[in-house]
Design a protein around this motif. Structure first.
Motif, short mmCIF file in Angstrom:
data_model
loop_
_atom_site.label_atom_id
_atom_site.label_comp_id
_atom_site.label_asym_id
_atom_site.label_seq_id
_atom_site.Cartn_x
_atom_site.Cartn_y
_atom_site.Cartn_z
N LEU A 321 0.90 -1.15 0.18
CA LEU A 321 -0.08 0.04 -0.13
C LEU A 321 0.82 1.34 -0.10
O LEU A 321 0.42 2.58 -0.46
CB LEU A 321 -0.83 -0.19 1.33
CG LEU A 321 -1.90 -1.08 1.30
CD1 LEU A 321 -2.85 -1.01 2.56
CD2 LEU A 321 -2.83 -1.21 0.09
N CYS A 328 -4.08 1.09 -2.72
CA CYS A 328 -4.99 1.68 -1.79
C CYS A 328 -6.49 1.78 -2.05
O CYS A 328 -7.54 1.18 -1.27
CB CYS A 328 -4.55 2.86 -1.15
SG CYS A 328 -2.86 3.02 -0.46
N MET A 372 -3.12 4.78 3.23
CA MET A 372 -4.74 4.94 2.60
C MET A 372 -4.88 6.59 2.64
O MET A 372 -5.35 7.14 1.85
CB MET A 372 -5.68 4.22 3.23
CG MET A 372 -5.46 2.56 2.59
SD MET A 372 -6.84 1.74 3.10
CE MET A 372 -6.39 1.37 4.76
#
Length: 541
Positions: A321, A328, A372
């Motif tokens: 990520l 994400c 994220m």
């Protein structure tokens, strides 16, 4: 009449004395051999060695279909190879060995028709490249360079394909071949690139790791060598991706999604595979291949199953990520938040295993959440296409009466205390005795990086320039979600005797240590975090 017990004791003493005498004779003989090896004696050995090669070649050509005719010359050749083992005790003679062209002849024997000869050569090369021998003299670099010039890597890799690991001798030869590679990389790090450019070693290692029917020890060693080759090597990481290596790693790891390793060796193998996958994901394009092979989905399954591999999967999710908006976005689309926040709340903690710690788990989980928030931020993306995904992320912190905010603040408090404890120890020292680099490393060990990520999530929730400021909270007469998060955080800060000023100080140091890269992404991230920090700077007033 003699006593039986006394007689037996006398015999045992006699046997023990004989064994000691035999060992002393062997040691004296070895010492005599070692002491007599010099340039002159080495030349004699090499001459016998070259003659044995020539004789064997002649006999094989003359009697190709009559092994009994050339077997004697083969045994003589094998003996001469064994006699060269004494050279490993004299690394200062390596240059002379190279000058006599005997190393080149030795490497050529790796392709000998009789694999027993090839195996004996591997054992000798293993001794000659022993790290202690290579470190003992400055002259040993000549051996390493000569191996490269004589296509030693190519020939050694070809030999690996010939060895039959269902046979004990071949198993050991494979192990020693891998040790040779490790020894040479330790001596010259740039050999990693030379090795992968000239041979198919990456492909061989990947297939060997996947093969579960052969010796586990060699499978483990293959995973270690693969990890070494890929670590800090973008060139090798890129090549590995083109060889379908990521797909094979995922297939191999999928075996452990519902199973625990049975032995300590197997546990180490699994850890190596996860670490290798993390190294590969440092090359950006490999993250796309990882997603295409449904790597995110597999890691989430492994986390949910709560087996030994759970922690390795969390680490891989962290690496996948980081700095990758598409990963994400996909993570949220495939309902990864439910699994991740279950781990965040410590629902179903994995078994404690050597090499892992609660702090590492906390770091990987909170790093996923922070990634994220950062990667889906409109300022990073240049548009608001991911606003709906950010809303889903923010909404997770409202569930069950903001329990995840409470957990976040618990982490902030715990790691802040650990970092402060380190700072306090250094305050007791005189300023001239403080090593700032050492202090920073100690703070990192205490969890500074995890604390920084926790605080980064806090400001994303509470800042008026964060994503929560764009979300209307239900049943609040138009209040936005970031105001509710602020109220909750302030309340908990009062209980913990903490403040937003602590968060600001922590994140200012974090931004400063992000570096001064010319990369556009780095610049955007630093600017974005500064805005978030500025908007909470005065919240304690």
């Amino acid at each position: 009449m003699s006593h039986p017990a006394k007689k037996q004791k006398t015999e045992e003493h006699s046997d023990s004395k004989q064994q000691e005498d035999i060992l002393k004779l062997i040691e004296q003989n070895q010492n005599q051999q070692v002491e007599t090896l010099d340039e002159a004696s080495l030349k004699k050995q090499c001459l016998k060695f070259e003659r044995a090669i020539t004789k064997n070649q002649q006999m094989r050509v003359k009697f190709p279909d009559q092994p009994e005719k050339f077997m004697e010359s083969e045994l003589e050749l094998n003996e001469q190879i064994q006699n060269l083992h004494s050279l490993s005790a004299f690394p200062n003679l390596y240059p002379e060995f190279v000058n006599l062209n005997s190393l080149k002849s030795l490497i050529g024997l790796l392709t000998h028709e009789n694999t027993d000869i090839s195996i004996e050569v591997v054992h000798l090369l293993h001794e000659l490249t022993d790290p202690d021998s290579l470190a003992e003299s400055d002259d040993t670099s000549v051996l390493v360079e000569a191996l490269i010039e004589a296509n030693g890597f190519e020939t050694l890799t070809q030999a690996l394909h010939r060895f039959d690991e269902t046979q004990q001798e071949d198993q050991q030869a494979v192990h020693h071949s891998l040790a040779i590679i490790e020894n040479l990389i330790e001596a010259e790090n740039n050999i990693k690139t030379i090795l992968t450019e000239r041979t198919d070693i990456l492909s061989w290692l990947t297939k060997r790791i996947k093969n579960t029917t052969l010796d586990l020890a060699n499978r483990l060693y293959a995973s270690e060598i693969l990890s070494i080759l890929l670590q800090n090597s973008p060139t090798n990481q890129e090549k590995f991706g083109t060889l379908d290596g990521i797909e094979i790693l995922l297939q191999t790891l999928s075996y452990y999604k519902k199973r625990d390793p049975k032995t300590a060796e197997e546990e180490e193998l699994v850890e190596n595979l996860f670490n290798t996958l993390c190294s590969v994901l440092l090359f950006p394009q490999n993250k796309d291949l990882f997603m295409k092979s449904e790597g995110l989905q597999l890691m989430l399954i492994i986390v949910r199953e709560k087996k030994f591999s759970r922690r390795g999967a969390l680490k891989v999710l962290d690496f996948s990520l980081a700095r990758h908006p598409k990963a994400c976005a996909l993570f949220i689309d495939i309902l990864g938040l439910k699994t991740l926040f279950s781990a965040f709340m410590k629902k179903g903690t994995a078994k404690n295993k050597k090499g892992f710690s609660k702090q590492e788990d906390d770091e990987h989980i909170i790093s996923c959440i922070a990634s994220m928030f950062v990667q889906l931020n409109p300022e990073m993306m240049g548009d608001t296409t991911n606003q709906a995904l950010l809303q889903r992320l923010c909404n997770k912190f409202t569930e069950n009466d903001y329990e995840k905010v409470d957990r976040l603040l618990d982490l902030h408090h715990d790691y802040l205390q650990k970092v402060r404890a380190v700072n306090a120890k250094y305050l007791e020292l005189r300023p001239e005795d403080v090593d700032e680099d050492d202090q920073y490393l100690k703070r990192l060990d205490a969890g500074l990086f995890t604390l920084q990520l926790v605080d980064l999530v806090i400001v994303n929730l509470c800042s008026e320039s964060g994503p929560a400021a764009l979300i209307s909270a239900p049943e609040t007469d138009g209040k936005t979600l970031h105001l509710l998060f602020r109220e909750r955080v302030k309340k908990l800060f009062n209980i913990q005797s903490s403040s937003f000023s602590d968060v600001v100080a922590i994140l200012e140091e974090y931004v400063e240590n992000l570096g001064n890269s010319d990369d556009t992404g780095d610049s955007k991230e630093k600017e974005m975090i500064r805005k978030l920090v500025d908007s909470v700077r005065l919240l304690d007033q």
